[in-house]
Design a protein around this motif. Structure first.
Motif, mmCIF file in Angstrom:
data_model
loop_
_atom_site.group_PDB
_atom_site.id
_atom_site.type_symbol
_atom_site.label_atom_id
_atom_site.label_comp_id
_atom_site.label_asym_id
_atom_site.label_seq_id
_atom_site.Cartn_x
_atom_site.Cartn_y
_atom_site.Cartn_z
ATOM 1 N N ALA A 1 61.661 -21.626 42.480
ATOM 2 C CA ALA A 1 62.335 -22.465 43.474
ATOM 3 C C ALA A 1 63.852 -22.334 43.374
ATOM 4 O O ALA A 1 64.572 -22.620 44.335
ATOM 5 C CB ALA A 1 61.916 -23.925 43.304
ATOM 6 N N GLU A 2 64.348 -21.883 42.223
ATOM 7 C CA GLU A 2 65.785 -21.721 42.024
ATOM 8 C C GLU A 2 66.299 -20.391 42.561
ATOM 9 O O GLU A 2 67.513 -20.146 42.544
ATOM 10 C CB GLU A 2 66.117 -21.820 40.528
ATOM 11 C CG GLU A 2 65.726 -23.139 39.881
ATOM 12 C CD GLU A 2 66.059 -23.164 38.401
ATOM 13 O OE1 GLU A 2 66.821 -22.285 37.940
ATOM 14 O OE2 GLU A 2 65.560 -24.060 37.694
ATOM 15 N N ILE A 3 65.396 -19.520 43.000
ATOM 16 C CA ILE A 3 65.783 -18.165 43.392
ATOM 17 C C ILE A 3 65.358 -17.923 44.836
ATOM 18 O O ILE A 3 64.213 -18.197 45.212
ATOM 19 C CB ILE A 3 65.113 -17.124 42.488
ATOM 20 C CG1 ILE A 3 65.399 -17.438 41.016
ATOM 21 C CG2 ILE A 3 65.584 -15.710 42.823
ATOM 22 C CD1 ILE A 3 64.571 -16.623 40.063
ATOM 23 N N ARG B 1 44.966 -25.867 46.456
ATOM 24 C CA ARG B 1 46.260 -25.792 47.124
ATOM 25 C C ARG B 1 46.849 -24.386 47.024
ATOM 26 O O ARG B 1 47.525 -23.922 47.968
ATOM 27 C CB ARG B 1 47.230 -26.812 46.518
ATOM 28 C CG ARG B 1 48.522 -26.924 47.319
ATOM 29 C CD ARG B 1 49.515 -27.876 46.698
ATOM 30 N NE ARG B 1 50.720 -27.962 47.520
ATOM 31 C CZ ARG B 1 51.909 -28.359 47.077
ATOM 32 N NH1 ARG B 1 52.038 -28.738 45.815
ATOM 33 N NH2 ARG B 1 52.954 -28.396 47.876
ATOM 34 N N PHE B 2 46.613 -23.725 45.916
ATOM 35 C CA PHE B 2 47.131 -22.366 45.772
ATOM 36 C C PHE B 2 46.641 -21.481 46.910
ATOM 37 O O PHE B 2 47.419 -20.706 47.480
ATOM 38 C CB PHE B 2 46.716 -21.767 44.426
ATOM 39 C CG PHE B 2 46.952 -20.281 44.354
ATOM 40 C CD1 PHE B 2 48.226 -19.792 44.119
ATOM 41 C CD2 PHE B 2 45.917 -19.376 44.547
ATOM 42 C CE1 PHE B 2 48.464 -18.417 44.083
ATOM 43 C CE2 PHE B 2 46.140 -18.015 44.510
ATOM 44 C CZ PHE B 2 47.426 -17.533 44.273
ATOM 45 N N ALA C 1 55.362 -10.563 44.235
ATOM 46 C CA ALA C 1 56.155 -11.169 45.300
ATOM 47 C C ALA C 1 56.508 -12.614 44.972
ATOM 48 O O ALA C 1 55.749 -13.334 44.319
ATOM 49 C CB ALA C 1 55.395 -11.106 46.624
ATOM 50 N N HIS C 2 57.655 -13.038 45.454
ATOM 51 C CA HIS C 2 58.089 -14.434 45.302
ATOM 52 C C HIS C 2 57.022 -15.373 45.860
ATOM 53 O O HIS C 2 56.733 -16.428 45.267
ATOM 54 C CB HIS C 2 59.416 -14.622 46.036
ATOM 55 C CG HIS C 2 60.085 -15.942 45.805
ATOM 56 N ND1 HIS C 2 59.662 -17.117 46.400
ATOM 57 C CD2 HIS C 2 61.158 -16.276 45.037
ATOM 58 C CE1 HIS C 2 60.451 -18.111 46.027
ATOM 59 N NE2 HIS C 2 61.373 -17.636 45.191
ATOM 60 N N ALA C 3 56.395 -14.989 46.963
ATOM 61 C CA ALA C 3 55.398 -15.866 47.592
ATOM 62 C C ALA C 3 54.206 -16.095 46.668
ATOM 63 O O ALA C 3 53.713 -17.229 46.555
ATOM 64 C CB ALA C 3 54.932 -15.263 48.916
ATOM 65 N N PHE C 4 53.730 -15.047 45.995
ATOM 66 C CA PHE C 4 52.560 -15.202 45.119
ATOM 67 C C PHE C 4 52.913 -15.978 43.863
ATOM 68 O O PHE C 4 52.256 -16.988 43.526
ATOM 69 C CB PHE C 4 51.992 -13.828 44.750
ATOM 70 C CG PHE C 4 50.720 -13.918 43.942
ATOM 71 C CD1 PHE C 4 49.491 -13.998 44.579
ATOM 72 C CD2 PHE C 4 50.759 -13.953 42.563
ATOM 73 C CE1 PHE C 4 48.312 -14.107 43.836
ATOM 74 C CE2 PHE C 4 49.596 -14.052 41.814
ATOM 75 C CZ PHE C 4 48.370 -14.136 42.449
ATOM 76 N N LEU C 5 53.930 -15.540 43.145
ATOM 77 C CA LEU C 5 54.308 -16.219 41.906
ATOM 78 C C LEU C 5 54.796 -17.641 42.191
ATOM 79 O O LEU C 5 54.516 -18.577 41.431
ATOM 80 C CB LEU C 5 55.390 -15.425 41.188
ATOM 81 C CG LEU C 5 54.968 -14.045 40.678
ATOM 82 C CD1 LEU C 5 56.190 -13.263 40.179
ATOM 83 C CD2 LEU C 5 53.936 -14.168 39.566
ATOM 84 N N GLY C 6 55.500 -17.808 43.305
ATOM 85 C CA GLY C 6 55.954 -19.150 43.673
ATOM 86 C C GLY C 6 54.819 -20.072 44.033
ATOM 87 O O GLY C 6 54.867 -21.278 43.734
ATOM 88 N N ALA C 7 53.768 -19.537 44.661
ATOM 89 C CA ALA C 7 52.612 -20.364 44.997
ATOM 90 C C ALA C 7 51.933 -20.885 43.740
ATOM 91 O O ALA C 7 51.453 -22.035 43.712
ATOM 92 C CB ALA C 7 51.625 -19.567 45.842
ATOM 93 N N GLU D 1 53.394 -21.667 40.995
ATOM 94 C CA GLU D 1 54.225 -22.770 40.493
ATOM 95 C C GLU D 1 54.133 -23.994 41.396
ATOM 96 O O GLU D 1 53.955 -25.127 40.920
ATOM 97 C CB GLU D 1 55.678 -22.300 40.374
ATOM 98 C CG GLU D 1 55.875 -21.196 39.350
ATOM 99 C CD GLU D 1 57.317 -20.720 39.266
ATOM 100 O OE1 GLU D 1 58.217 -21.422 39.799
ATOM 101 O OE2 GLU D 1 57.564 -19.650 38.678
ATOM 102 N N THR D 2 54.240 -23.795 42.697
ATOM 103 C CA THR D 2 54.211 -24.919 43.638
ATOM 104 C C THR D 2 52.881 -25.656 43.582
ATOM 105 O O THR D 2 52.836 -26.891 43.668
ATOM 106 C CB THR D 2 54.477 -24.416 45.067
ATOM 107 O OG1 THR D 2 55.744 -23.770 45.115
ATOM 108 C CG2 THR D 2 54.464 -25.561 46.066
#
Length: 387
Positions: A17-19, A252-253, A36-42, A44-45
């Motif tokens: 979320a910081e990047i 949710r993921f 991808a940011h979308a996969f790794l970020g999902a 975490e989110t």
């Protein structure tokens, strides 16, 4: 990108979320969707990755003199060894028996995902090698500076493995089974390259599944709907409960995956008498189809092979993808056209005595593993084995 001699700053952050997604993805590149940011970020989110699950994000970043992100490593503080697929439980027990604290440790990886790929993510440009060197050097010193027992880089590609070894990491070889596209136009073209007995066996397996009444659809992009994910999640949870007792991914993921990466998803769903009965999740890379998770609500012989392996091969042929990577383990893949390939992990251990013991273990294991891979390749199903 700066010149190769430009000053680099290495720092850490507590989550994606910081990047900015564009900055991370410029380093990760387009080839491997799991980076991808979308996969790794999902992850975490959705809370699959976080302190509650024993995965605390502590990503390593490299910035140039202007503050631009030029390199990154997906890095986590781990309180256990679950969800990694490169097993170090015996190392943890040995270190604990000697009076050490193996946990917490650092893990550079894609969580819960045994997919090979780069772990030193670097923006293309003239300073690329300088950034890789800086990240590898920083990683080598992290166990000492952070006060943890070790840092483990799992399923890194061969280039990263070589660089990390040059920086003092201990390499460990593993094996997976990947299918290679040799320019096939159809599934029958692929079958024609196999021995008669294997070709006959695969046709029988596919015929038995078809005669069971299960029909398949391949869904990607706009064809995917929430009801598909609802059904697939039930299959996934059921399979996870039987194998591991606790699923790593929550509902949710999959919603986040749908919202941000639907065009990079291939969901193979099987239906019988109007009801969904199985599903296999794949992600689509630039030249590779990656098998991810699977589950079923019925017990049909060879259903797993059809949903996960044969349908994936058909999709890869249709899309002209170079390969299918079907995940960890599974020598049963060999006789279905998936050949053994080496995988790599790299390990930096703070304690010199412990590092010496692990290095000796990995050297002995590597000799045995190389022999095992050669034996597997010799037992493959092809009339003319791939080189």
């Amino acid at each position: 990108m700066p010149d190769s001699g430009a000053e680099l700053a290495i720092e850490a952050c507590d989550g994606l979320a910081e990047i900015a997604a564009a900055d991370w993805d410029a380093c990760a590149g387009p080839d491997n969707p799991f980076l991808a940011h979308a996969f790794l970020g999902a992850l975490e989110t959705a809370g699959c990755v976080g302190a509650r699950t024993g995965w605390t994000a502590r990503h390593l970043l490299a910035r140039d003199a202007t503050g631009a992100l030029v390199g990154a490593v997906p890095l986590y503080i781990k309180g256990h060894s679950q969800g990694e697929y490169v097993f170090d439980h015996t190392w943890a027990r040995a270190y604990s028996s000697a009076g050490g604290s193996y946990y917490p440790k650092l893990q550079a990886c894609v969580p819960f995902t045994p997919v090979p790929g780069p772990r030193l993510l670097v923006r293309p440009g003239p300073a690329r090698e300088a950034v890789r060197d800086a990240l590898a050097g920083a990683m080598a010193g992290l166990p000492r500076r952070s006060g943890v027992s070790s840092l483990h880089v799992t399923f890194c590609d061969a280039a990263d493995a070589e660089l990390l070894q040059d920086n003092g990491f201990i390499l460990r070889r593993g094996v997976q089974f990947h299918w290679e596209n040799r320019g096939y136009a159809t599934f029958d073209d692929f079958l024609a390259t196999l021995t008669h007995s294997r070709r006959k066996s695969i046709r029988r397996e596919r015929r038995d599944v078809a005669e069971s009444g299960v029909e398949f659809v391949a869904l990607t992009g706009g064809d995917l709907a929430r009801n598909h994910w609802d059904a697939f999640y039930e299959f996934y949870v059921s399979t996870s409960d039987r194998k591991w007792g606790n699923p790593y991914l929550n509902r949710r993921f999959f919603d986040l995956l749908h919202d941000s990466m639907a065009d990079r998803v291939l969901l193979v769903m099987g239906r019988k008498s109007g009801d969904w009965v199985c599903g296999a999740l794949n992600l689509i890379g630039t030249d590779t189809l990656y098998g991810r998770n699977w589950g079923a609500s019925i017990d049909v012989p060879f259903l797993h092979f059809e949903a996960c392996y044969y349908r994936a091969v058909e999709f890869a042929i249709a899309r002209k993808l170079a390969r299918v990577e079907a995940g960890a383990q599974g020598e049963h893949k060999l006789q279905r056209g998936y050949m053994p390939v080496s995988t790599w992990s790299a390990h930096a251990l703070r304690d010199p005595g412990f590092a010496k013991a692990v290095r000796e273990f990995c050297a002995a294991e590597d000799e045995a593993m190389r022999g095992h891979i050669a034996e597997l390749a010799a037992d493959g199903p092809y009339k003319d084995p791939p080189s």
